[in-house]
Design a protein around this motif. Structure first.
Motif, PDB file in Angstrom:
ATOM      1  N   SER A  27       0.837  -1.195   0.000  1.00  0.00           N
ATOM      2  CA  SER A  27       0.000   0.000   0.000  1.00  0.00           C
ATOM      3  C   SER A  27       0.872   1.245   0.000  1.00  0.00           C
ATOM      4  O   SER A  27       1.912   1.277   0.653  1.00  0.00           O
ATOM      5  N   THR A  28       0.426   2.242  -0.706  1.00  0.00           N
ATOM      6  CA  THR A  28       1.141   3.514  -0.708  1.00  0.00           C
ATOM      7  C   THR A  28       0.655   4.428   0.411  1.00  0.00           C
ATOM      8  O   THR A  28       1.223   5.473   0.647  1.00  0.00           O
ATOM      9  N   TYR A  29      -0.388   4.007   1.110  1.00  0.00           N
ATOM     10  CA  TYR A  29      -0.939   4.827   2.182  1.00  0.00           C
ATOM     11  C   TYR A  29      -0.008   4.805   3.390  1.00  0.00           C
ATOM     12  O   TYR A  29       0.423   3.745   3.843  1.00  0.00           O
ATOM     13  N   SER A  30       0.283   5.976   3.933  1.00  0.00           N
ATOM     14  CA  SER A  30       1.078   6.069   5.156  1.00  0.00           C
ATOM     15  C   SER A  30       0.223   6.522   6.327  1.00  0.00           C
ATOM     16  O   SER A  30       0.674   6.496   7.481  1.00  0.00           O
ATOM     17  N   VAL A  31      -1.003   6.922   6.042  1.00  0.00           N
ATOM     18  CA  VAL A  31      -1.953   7.279   7.089  1.00  0.00           C
ATOM     19  C   VAL A  31      -3.287   6.632   6.756  1.00  0.00           C
ATOM     20  O   VAL A  31      -3.528   6.203   5.625  1.00  0.00           O
ATOM     21  N   GLY A  32      -4.145   6.564   7.744  1.00  0.00           N
ATOM     22  CA  GLY A  32      -5.463   5.983   7.540  1.00  0.00           C
ATOM     23  C   GLY A  32      -5.996   5.493   8.866  1.00  0.00           C
ATOM     24  O   GLY A  32      -5.316   5.542   9.892  1.00  0.00           O
ATOM     25  N   CYS A  33      -7.217   5.017   8.844  1.00  0.00           N
ATOM     26  CA  CYS A  33      -7.821   4.451  10.046  1.00  0.00           C
ATOM     27  C   CYS A  33      -7.579   2.951  10.060  1.00  0.00           C
ATOM     28  O   CYS A  33      -7.838   2.265   9.068  1.00  0.00           O
ATOM     29  N   MET A  93     -12.800 -14.895  16.024  1.00  0.00           N
ATOM     30  CA  MET A  93     -11.866 -14.602  14.946  1.00  0.00           C
ATOM     31  C   MET A  93     -11.651 -13.083  14.975  1.00  0.00           C
ATOM     32  O   MET A  93     -12.620 -12.327  14.965  1.00  0.00           O
ATOM     33  N   TYR A  94     -10.407 -12.684  15.022  1.00  0.00           N
ATOM     34  CA  TYR A  94     -10.072 -11.268  15.078  1.00  0.00           C
ATOM     35  C   TYR A  94      -9.541 -10.825  13.705  1.00  0.00           C
ATOM     36  O   TYR A  94      -8.621 -11.445  13.158  1.00  0.00           O
ATOM     37  N   TYR A  95     -10.138  -9.757  13.198  1.00  0.00           N
ATOM     38  CA  TYR A  95      -9.796  -9.266  11.872  1.00  0.00           C
ATOM     39  C   TYR A  95      -9.146  -7.887  11.961  1.00  0.00           C
ATOM     40  O   TYR A  95      -9.665  -6.997  12.650  1.00  0.00           O
ATOM     41  N   CYS A  96      -8.059  -7.722  11.252  1.00  0.00           N
ATOM     42  CA  CYS A  96      -7.445  -6.408  11.105  1.00  0.00           C
ATOM     43  C   CYS A  96      -8.175  -5.666   9.990  1.00  0.00           C
ATOM     44  O   CYS A  96      -8.547  -6.266   8.970  1.00  0.00           O
ATOM     45  N   VAL A  97      -8.383  -4.371  10.196  1.00  0.00           N
ATOM     46  CA  VAL A  97      -9.105  -3.570   9.208  1.00  0.00           C
ATOM     47  C   VAL A  97      -8.359  -2.271   8.944  1.00  0.00           C
ATOM     48  O   VAL A  97      -7.643  -1.762   9.799  1.00  0.00           O
ATOM     49  N   PHE A  98      -8.582  -1.735   7.738  1.00  0.00           N
ATOM     50  CA  PHE A  98      -7.923  -0.487   7.348  1.00  0.00           C
ATOM     51  C   PHE A  98      -8.817   0.283   6.387  1.00  0.00           C
ATOM     52  O   PHE A  98      -9.516  -0.301   5.556  1.00  0.00           O
ATOM     53  N   ASP A  99      -8.779   1.607   6.530  1.00  0.00           N
ATOM     54  CA  ASP A  99      -9.462   2.475   5.589  1.00  0.00           C
ATOM     55  C   ASP A  99      -8.587   3.704   5.380  1.00  0.00           C
ATOM     56  O   ASP A  99      -8.080   4.263   6.354  1.00  0.00           O
ATOM     57  N   SER A 100      -8.445   4.122   4.154  1.00  0.00           N
ATOM     58  CA  SER A 100      -7.575   5.266   3.867  1.00  0.00           C
ATOM     59  C   SER A 100      -8.221   6.587   4.261  1.00  0.00           C
ATOM     60  O   SER A 100      -7.542   7.613   4.326  1.00  0.00           O
TER      61      SER A 100
END
Length: 126
Positions: A27-33, A93-100
């Motif tokens: 990912s090119t994102y360096s910030v996000g939730c 089950m624990y899921y990692c999540v990301f949003d830009s």
């Protein structure tokens, strides 16, 4: 394409304190939730904790507040979920999540919104 690489799950005794890790890759994102969801058998999926990658804000769901904390190493694009005093009802089950974009979270942890999801890592407490 954002990839989330999770680690740290497994079988834990009640009262244990494991830590989950999740790294954003490809990912090119360096910030996000960025944060964590969990889903127990027969139960609705719920948000656990979230933080702004590269920032200082953090939010922990009421269901785990006081026992779980979220932290980050922004240089590594990695977030951690420290789980303390685990109980059998934390089995899920624990899921990692990301949003830009901005964190879309509120008091109802079942309504948190994230675009990208990891494969999940099982945590079993006995």
């Amino acid at each position: 394409h954002v990839q989330l690489v999770e680690s740290g799950g497994g079988s834990v005794q009640a009262g244990g304190s494991p830590r989950l890790s999740c790294q954003v890759s490809r990912s090119t994102y360096s910030v996000g939730c960025m944060g964590w969801f969990r889903q127990a058998p027969g139960k609705e999926r719920e948000g656990v904790a979230a933080t702004w990658l590269g920032g200082t804000t953090a939010h922990v769901a009421d269901s785990v507040k006081g026992r779980f904390t979220i932290s980050q190493d922004s240089a590594k694009k990695t977030v951690y979920l420290q789980m303390n005093n685990l109980k059998p009802e934390d089995t899920a089950m624990y899921y990692c999540v990301f949003d830009s974009g901005p964190c879309k979270i509120g008091n109802d942890a079942t309504r948190w919104e994230f675009t990208h999801w990891g494969q999940g890592t099982q945590v079993t407490v006995s």
